[in-house]
Design an enzyme around this catalytic site. Sequence first.
Site, PDB file in Angstrom:
ATOM      1  N   SER A  23       0.828  -1.224   0.000  1.00  0.00           N
ATOM      2  CA  SER A  23       0.000   0.000   0.000  1.00  0.00           C
ATOM      3  C   SER A  23       0.856   1.265   0.000  1.00  0.00           C
ATOM      4  O   SER A  23       0.322   2.366   0.081  1.00  0.00           O
ATOM      5  CB  SER A  23      -0.931   0.008   1.220  1.00  0.00           C
ATOM      6  N   ASN A 110      -1.900  -2.246  13.181  1.00  0.00           N
ATOM      7  CA  ASN A 110      -3.356  -2.069  13.163  1.00  0.00           C
ATOM      8  C   ASN A 110      -3.785  -0.794  13.883  1.00  0.00           C
ATOM      9  O   ASN A 110      -4.633  -0.051  13.391  1.00  0.00           O
ATOM     10  CB  ASN A 110      -4.049  -3.288  13.781  1.00  0.00           C
ATOM     11  N   HIS A 156     -40.409  23.209 -10.429  1.00  0.00           N
ATOM     12  CA  HIS A 156     -40.512  22.352 -11.627  1.00  0.00           C
ATOM     13  C   HIS A 156     -39.773  22.968 -12.813  1.00  0.00           C
ATOM     14  O   HIS A 156     -40.120  22.701 -13.966  1.00  0.00           O
ATOM     15  CB  HIS A 156     -41.971  22.107 -12.023  1.00  0.00           C
ATOM     16  N   SER A 277     -14.360  26.218 -27.517  1.00  0.00           N
ATOM     17  CA  SER A 277     -14.470  24.968 -28.262  1.00  0.00           C
ATOM     18  C   SER A 277     -13.349  24.923 -29.294  1.00  0.00           C
ATOM     19  O   SER A 277     -12.906  25.959 -29.783  1.00  0.00           O
ATOM     20  CB  SER A 277     -15.825  24.920 -28.964  1.00  0.00           C
ATOM     21  N   LYS A 283     -18.208  29.603 -28.880  1.00  0.00           N
ATOM     22  CA  LYS A 283     -18.517  28.956 -27.609  1.00  0.00           C
ATOM     23  C   LYS A 283     -17.726  29.476 -26.418  1.00  0.00           C
ATOM     24  O   LYS A 283     -16.575  29.859 -26.526  1.00  0.00           O
ATOM     25  CB  LYS A 283     -18.253  27.447 -27.728  1.00  0.00           C
ATOM     26  N   GLU A 290     -19.376  22.188 -14.918  1.00  0.00           N
ATOM     27  CA  GLU A 290     -19.767  20.844 -15.375  1.00  0.00           C
ATOM     28  C   GLU A 290     -18.934  19.766 -14.684  1.00  0.00           C
ATOM     29  O   GLU A 290     -19.437  18.713 -14.301  1.00  0.00           O
ATOM     30  CB  GLU A 290     -19.585  20.726 -16.892  1.00  0.00           C
ATOM     31  N   TYR A 317      -9.142  -6.337  12.705  1.00  0.00           N
ATOM     32  CA  TYR A 317      -8.562  -5.886  11.442  1.00  0.00           C
ATOM     33  C   TYR A 317      -8.611  -6.989  10.391  1.00  0.00           C
ATOM     34  O   TYR A 317      -8.344  -8.147  10.667  1.00  0.00           O
ATOM     35  CB  TYR A 317      -7.104  -5.438  11.649  1.00  0.00           C
TER      36      TYR A 317
HETATM   37  N1  ARG Z   1      -1.081  -1.226   5.094  1.00  0.00           N
HETATM   38  C1  ARG Z   1      -1.995  -1.688   6.066  1.00  0.00           C
HETATM   39  C2  ARG Z   1      -3.351  -0.980   5.851  1.00  0.00           C
HETATM   40  O1  ARG Z   1      -3.351  -0.026   5.201  1.00  0.00           O
HETATM   41  C3  ARG Z   1      -1.509  -1.408   7.434  1.00  0.00           C
HETATM   42  C4  ARG Z   1      -2.048  -2.347   8.477  1.00  0.00           C
HETATM   43  C5  ARG Z   1      -1.493  -3.683   8.230  1.00  0.00           C
HETATM   44  N2  ARG Z   1      -1.829  -4.607   9.278  1.00  0.00           N
HETATM   45  C6  ARG Z   1      -1.692  -5.896   9.129  1.00  0.00           C
HETATM   46  N3  ARG Z   1      -2.021  -6.648  10.127  1.00  0.00           N
HETATM   47  N4  ARG Z   1      -1.293  -6.445   8.026  1.00  0.00           N
HETATM   48  O2  ARG Z   1      -4.369  -1.401   6.334  1.00  0.00           O
END
Ligand code: ARG
Length: 462
Positions: A23, A110, A156, A277, A283, A290, A317
């Site tokens: 991540s 976590n 309306h 445009s 235009k 938008e 978690y």
């Molecule tokens: N990258 C993880 C997340 O965004 C962090 C927590 C990871 N915890 C674990 N037990 N693998 O959720």
Amino acid sequence: MAKMWAGRTAGAVDPVADDFNSSIRFDCRMYQQDITGSMAHAAMLGAQGILTAREAEQLIDGLQGILEDLNSGSLAFDMGCEDIHMFIEQVLTQRLGDLGKKLHTARSRNDQVALDLRLYLREQIDQIRDLVCQVIRALADQTEGAGDAIMPGYTHLQRAQPVLLGHHLMAYAMMLLRDLERLSDCRRRMNRSPIGACALAGTTYNTDRRYEAQRLGFDGICRNSMDAVSDRDFCLELMSGLSILMMHLSRFSEELILWSSWEFQFVELSDAYTTGSSIMPQKKNPDMAELVRGKTGRVYGDLMALLTTLKGLPLAYNKDMQEDKEAVFDAVDTVKMCLQVFAPMVATMKVKPENMKKAAQGGFINATDLADYLVKKGLPFRSAYKISGQIVAHCIAQGQVLETLPLEVYRSYSDLFDEALYQDIDLTACVRKRVSEGGTSPASVEAQLAWVRQRLEKEENP
Ligand code: ARG
């Protein structure tokens, strides 16, 4: 490199799976919060004698160095790391040796990730609130500038009754003030510290969660460690608030698009917030409005994505929860971008009061006032309504308007009519007579504006 968690397994994950699992691409934006959280954690470990005071100090110095190097760009994120938490710990350990490995005592990723996210979003809420205030300010200034400019009020999308443009704009200011309240509410509930919950069950160490919470500017702690690491309702609440805010912006955008069309010409948007445009030289397109309308769908989508991810997840978690960040970051980024163009777009928009007035004159918008006139003369409202309707039908058939229809014609429908009726159906009078609180009379709109300005002042200096 072997995984930091190698032990139970060799930590040799298939590279594709490794990439899938990682991540850091999106959680690296929380590096400041991660480091701030770790500093508070190290300080707590030192204060509680879990680490020595010297060790805590060295860890904090090491973290400070990493923060500075990341800020200056002299240290780059290692995209091979699983996430931002692992990356910071890895650099700290490279720099401090075994001491770096002590930082994660009495902590888990976590509670760490739940902490980082709350710290990050708390700041984002403050930034978004500032931007919403700028839109409200632009609405207030435009209302002041519009003075007694009259436009058709619609129901309306049919011309209904004349209103002041300022009345219409103040309606949006009221909505945005409620959006601010929703954001503050959400921030208040979000501002509880999850750190110290550890993996899910708390810890055997003699930690002090309140010390950490206080140091990090939280109003208190999450009182159940499983709740602390499991829920992401604070993300959902924020995205709900942002969705409602975007819904409001999208409605106003839609009106700006209509109002700036050649058919309406009620306003002209500044060149800075329109485009041309590539093939049609005449235009001037309201692209920004938008896009704000369009991006509303995207923010709703982010909310739905996370609601769906969390549905049915068992405590505590689960890795599914890593999906929270891209959704909530996208919602926050999108809303900020929209507000950044929206406030100056409203501030620089040029109003064309003559065109609004002309539109208000053509559509029998004063027919209710004609009926009210007869009521004033003693006729029950329903009967007055019917006669007024017949007169409107007559005008339409004859290509006439109420303002210039001769008195004898009026009198052929009811002998209650006299010369004074023309004053009563004059648009300025129609607006001025709507004195009920919150109505469209100039005095009422002025009162609304004063109230909005006062609220804004408070919101800007809490
Ligand atoms: N990258 C993880 C997340 O965004 C962090 C927590 C990871 N915890 C674990 N037990 N693998 O959720």
